[in-house]
Scaffold this motif. Structure first.
Motif, short mmCIF file in Angstrom:
data_model
loop_
_atom_site.label_atom_id
_atom_site.label_comp_id
_atom_site.label_asym_id
_atom_site.label_seq_id
_atom_site.Cartn_x
_atom_site.Cartn_y
_atom_site.Cartn_z
N TYR A 113 0.82 -1.20 0.00
CA TYR A 113 0.00 0.00 0.00
C TYR A 113 0.86 1.26 0.00
O TYR A 113 1.88 1.33 0.68
CB TYR A 113 -0.89 0.05 1.25
CG TYR A 113 -1.90 -1.06 1.37
CD1 TYR A 113 -3.23 -0.87 0.97
CD2 TYR A 113 -1.54 -2.29 1.89
CE1 TYR A 113 -4.17 -1.88 1.10
CE2 TYR A 113 -2.49 -3.32 2.02
CZ TYR A 113 -3.79 -3.11 1.63
OH TYR A 113 -4.72 -4.10 1.75
N ILE B 286 -0.42 5.01 0.82
CA ILE B 286 -1.66 5.68 1.26
C ILE B 286 -1.35 7.13 1.59
O ILE B 286 -0.34 7.45 2.22
CB ILE B 286 -2.25 4.97 2.50
CG1 ILE B 286 -2.51 3.49 2.21
CG2 ILE B 286 -3.54 5.66 2.95
CD1 ILE B 286 -2.94 2.69 3.43
N VAL C 217 -3.51 10.21 3.46
CA VAL C 217 -4.73 10.43 4.22
C VAL C 217 -4.69 11.80 4.89
O VAL C 217 -3.63 12.25 5.32
CB VAL C 217 -4.95 9.30 5.25
CG1 VAL C 217 -3.83 9.24 6.25
CG2 VAL C 217 -6.28 9.45 5.97
N GLY D 116 -8.93 10.39 1.80
CA GLY D 116 -7.65 9.85 1.37
C GLY D 116 -7.72 9.13 0.04
O GLY D 116 -8.81 8.96 -0.55
N ASP D 117 -6.57 8.75 -0.43
CA ASP D 117 -6.48 7.91 -1.61
C ASP D 117 -5.31 6.97 -1.42
O ASP D 117 -4.39 7.25 -0.65
CB ASP D 117 -6.34 8.74 -2.89
CG ASP D 117 -5.06 9.56 -2.90
OD1 ASP D 117 -4.04 9.07 -3.39
OD2 ASP D 117 -5.07 10.70 -2.36
N GLU D 118 -5.35 5.84 -2.11
CA GLU D 118 -4.34 4.82 -1.92
C GLU D 118 -4.06 4.10 -3.23
O GLU D 118 -4.93 4.00 -4.10
CB GLU D 118 -4.80 3.81 -0.87
CG GLU D 118 -6.06 3.06 -1.26
CD GLU D 118 -6.59 2.14 -0.16
OE1 GLU D 118 -5.76 1.46 0.46
OE2 GLU D 118 -7.80 2.12 0.05
N TYR E 264 -8.98 2.74 5.77
CA TYR E 264 -8.72 2.67 4.34
C TYR E 264 -9.29 1.36 3.80
O TYR E 264 -9.35 0.35 4.51
CB TYR E 264 -7.20 2.73 4.06
CG TYR E 264 -6.43 1.57 4.66
CD1 TYR E 264 -6.01 0.49 3.88
CD2 TYR E 264 -6.14 1.54 6.02
CE1 TYR E 264 -5.32 -0.58 4.43
CE2 TYR E 264 -5.45 0.49 6.59
CZ TYR E 264 -5.05 -0.57 5.80
OH TYR E 264 -4.36 -1.63 6.36
#
Length: 789
Positions: free
Chosen positions: A62, A64, A66, A77-79, A213
């Motif tokens: 991952y 991430i 956030v 957030g985005d990952e 997440y």
């Protein structure tokens, strides 16, 4: 009576051969093997309980980003997820967990919650009942393939299926991204595994953030996708991977997280960095952020933000905490040749308990667990104090235990805090490293962890007041109605009496194995072997059961069957005791003994009364009626008796003659298994001289008859009492039938003088109220310093 020549051999046969009744089993044989219940071994998981030569597991890495919104208490957030298919299977879709959807307005957890309205209910209960007014579920913005192509997806409550454009073949990887957001719950109103706490005194928030997440579900050899819905009890099943997480928070917040801080120069002052370096080799905790610095931060309201970046390798999850209020201390220890930085984050409301104990407890936990399992290999271990009472994540845990506002605390609060830190930090081993499936089997992490927690507590302080560990502590649960119990081997969401069943009973079962059934040496070796075999892998119950037997050469199928697969309880009883001694065949000895017994025998009531009612029977009135038998003494030893005895002795060996003339005592003890749960027989013998002896008889004594057996004890000294399980090693639910002669269970009752306290009737209440409200007529208006209105 046996012939003298056969006496010794015949006695041996009688002692060795159980009666026909003792060879009878009714119903299921409790010693039957578990092959029909356990999965068939294969090249992925062997019959020994070890991973097979073809064992595999998936991987999810991952990246991430956030952001914490401290004004709205929200997360966005985005990952990027890189999922590597190491299975032999072709995958056309992936399953992603959306655990925050347990707080979605349409949550099936809320919809299926059962309960009753009570006459008196706390406000918190009403807050929880009305939580459908809070929308805490994930808002998925987009799901894209690397390169920007949108991926189709379907959300099914707490699970999301992502459809792949092309099949993911073995040894291939795919990278895709997800954008998301959600509202953070007030943990004190909506009790979950993460959330925030608001402090009205200084108007600050403390955030403990987890399940924040979208996370990959486990795909395994033994069940395919683990995509059971998250309903609340069954926690998490997650693959391992590397994490890089950037957390943007207000600039005056301190952020702690899973992993190692990557950008200390950007987020810490030079003094804080120097203290952090000093803590690496410190013998006691060093303050990284002092209470004074934390109090100054409480008064600030930074306009800008800082981004804290953390990285973690080979972990199954990630969690973090953020607040202006955090005091931060740290201390380094060596474990397995590696440095481990033990750290605590807590608000001033946690002191003096947290500054004194938290980091020391972390270090102690890592050392003890490493001794009984495998060396701790992660670089940090963290305890955070906030609103979550106890929850675990890799390298980081959330823990309760707050003193009163004046800084005082009870013994229960102190030991409760130490215990929860040991427990949650201990979860780094089960299930963060030995990565069992919590969604299916809570006991595999909570039960095993509670067991080692008990060992760590006892090494913290002599006679530490552990809640779970000693077998007697599970007895009240084992006594409850079977309709209120479920076997340990029950899915996490269906378990009744969750704490007793998923924590206490498996933990105490392991203690019984260690102390009573296997012994410490065999158990500790096998338990450590299980941890070694399955570190950073996905074990199942069968892998645990098989490894414990494989590494110890102890057949434990009867124990797994009874303790884990049924709701039977331990209730072994002494049904009776018969006392024997060897007949020496010597007429001088045996007839003298018979005479002694006859002399001691009490006269019947008729005989006693006839002494006065019949002053002179007829033969005494007429002596001529007497004959040979009126003078004959059947207990007198004759020359013929002695001759026969001497002839019989000549047929015996010197050893047999010695045994015949011995003074051994024989006791036939009848035992019953009333509770249905097979257990070893721990028998305490107390001799006439006051000496005590413990005999430990393995559970296999019940193998021919699971319900009742007889056991012969041969002793040199006479026994005055037998007691089963004197140290309460087997969780026996009824000690009242454990002794011969039977012993009364001591208890007490209280005497008091009954006084009926009559409540005022409504008329009396009204009169008293009127008198209280009536104003004195002679009170000056100025006597109270102002108006009387």
């Amino acid at each position: 009576m046996l012939k003298p020549t056969l006496l010794a051999a015949g006695l041996a046969v009688l002692l060795a051969l159980p009666s026909a009744a003792q060879n009878t089993n009714s119903g299921t044989d409790k010693f039957a093997q578990l092959e029909t219940l356990l999965p068939t071994p294969n090249s992925y998981r062997t019959a020994s309980g070890a991973p097979g030569t073809n064992y595999w597991q998936q991987r999810a890495d991952y990246n991430i980003r956030v952001r914490l919104d401290d004004e709205k208490q929200a997360i966005s957030g985005d990952e990027d997820i890189t999922y590597t298919n190491l299975s032999p299977d072709v995958l056309t879709y992936l399953w992603v967990q959306l655990d925050q959807n347990i707080l979605d307005k349409n949550s099936i957890t809320a919809a299926t919650q059962v309960g009753e309205i009570q006459p008196r209910m706390p406000f918190q209960a009403m807050d929880y009942m009305q939580r459908d007014g809070f929308d805490g579920g994930f808002k998925i913005g987009e799901v894209k393939l690397k390169g920007g192509k949108a991926l189709p997806y379907v959300i099914n409550h707490t699970m999301m299926r992502v459809d792949l454009p092309t099949p993911l073949r073995p040894k291939q990887a795919v990278t895709f991204s997800i954008k998301w957001s959600y509202n953070i719950n007030d943990q004190l109103k909506i009790n979950q595994r993460s959330g925030y706490e608001f402090f009205p005194e200084d108007k600050n928030y403390l955030y403990e953030i987890a399940q924040f997440y979208p996370r990959m579900a486990v795909y395994s050899d033994n069940q395919g996708w683990q995509h059971k819905q998250f309903l609340g009890n069954g926690e998490f099943a997650l693959p391992f991977g590397d994490y890089r997480v950037s957390i943007t928070a207000p600039a005056d917040h301190v952020v702690g997280a899973t992993g190692v801080l990557q950008n200390p120069n950007e987020v810490l002052t030079s003094a804080q960095r120097q203290r952090l370096q000093q803590a690496q080799g410190a013998k006691s905790p060093v303050l990284i952020v002092s209470p004074q610095e934390a109090e100054r931060a409480e008064q600030s309201r930074a306009k800008g933000t800082k981004t804290w970046t953390y990285a973690a390798k080979d972990v199954r999850d990630f969690a973090w905490a953020s607040s202006r209020k955090f005091i931060w201390d740290a201390m380094g220890i060596k474990q397995g040749g590696k440095n481990v930085l033990c750290m605590s984050y807590y608000p001033k409301e946690g002191n003096p308990l947290w500054g004194k104990y938290s980091t020391e407890v972390i270090a102690h936990t890592i050392k003890v667990y490493s001794k009984y399992t495998i060396p701790y290999e992660y670089p940090v271990a963290i305890s955070v104090h906030g609103p979550v009472g106890g929850m675990e994540y890799p390298m980081l845990s959330f823990n309760g235990g707050r003193p009163e506002k004046d800084g005082t605390y009870s013994a229960d609060r102190k030991y409760g805090m130490i215990s929860v830190i040991i427990h949650e930090v201990g979860h780094n081993f089960f299930p963060m490293i030995v990565n069992s499936d919590e969604r299916q089997w809570t006991w595999m992490d909570e039960g095993l962890n509670s067991f080692v927690q008990y060992l760590a507590e006892q090494e913290w302080e002599r006679d530490y007041p552990s809640r779970r560990g000693d077998p007697a502590q599970i007895v009240p649960y084992m006594r409850t109605d079977k309709s209120l119990q479920t076997p340990i081997m029950t899915n996490s969401e269906s378990v009744l009496q969750f704490g007793n069943n998923a924590y206490g009973k498996p933990a105490i079962g392991l203690n019984i194995l260690r102390e009573t059934i296997m012994g410490r040496e065999l158990f500790d070796y096998a338990f450590k072997e299980y941890a070694r075999r399955w570190a950073y892998k996905h074990p199942t119950p069968a892998d645990f059961f098989r490894t414990m037997e494989d590494a110890s050469a102890v057949d434990l199928d009867w124990f797994w069957r009874g303790w884990f697969y049924t709701t039977d309880h331990t209730d072994l009883a002494i049904a009776g005791v018969k006392e024997y001694s060897i007949n020496s065949q010597n007429p001088a000895i045996e007839k003298a003994r018979q005479r002694e017994l006859a002399g001691k025998a009490p006269k019947t009531i008729s005989q006693q009364r006839n002494l006065t009612a019949i002053p002179q029977p007829l033969v005494e009135q007429k002596p001529e009626l007497k004959d040979f038998y009126n003078q004959y003494d059947p207990l007198a030893t004759t020359p013929a008796d002695q001759q026969r005895y001497q002839q019989a002795l000549k047929t015996l060996s010197p050893e047999q003659q010695q045994r015949l003339n011995g003074t051994l005592n024989f006791y036939e003890v009848s035992l019953k298994n009333l509770g249905g749960l097979t257990m070893p027989v721990i028998m305490q013998l107390t001799y006439a001289d006051g000496q005590k002896e413990i005999q430990n008889i393995p559970a296999e004594i019940w193998r021919k008859n699971n319900a009742e057996v007889s056991k012969v004890f041969v002793t040199e000294k006479p026994v005055v009492s037998f007691v089963l399980d004197p140290y309460q090693q087997t969780a026996d639910t009824d000690l009242g039938n454990n002794a011969w002669p039977q012993q009364a269970a001591p208890s007490r009752f209280e005497l008091f003088e009954y006084q009926q306290r009559a409540q005022p009737n409504p008329m009396q209440q009204q009169s008293a109220l009127q008198q209280k409200e009536q104003k004195p007529l002679n009170t000056p208006a100025s006597s109270a310093g102002g108006s009387t209105n």
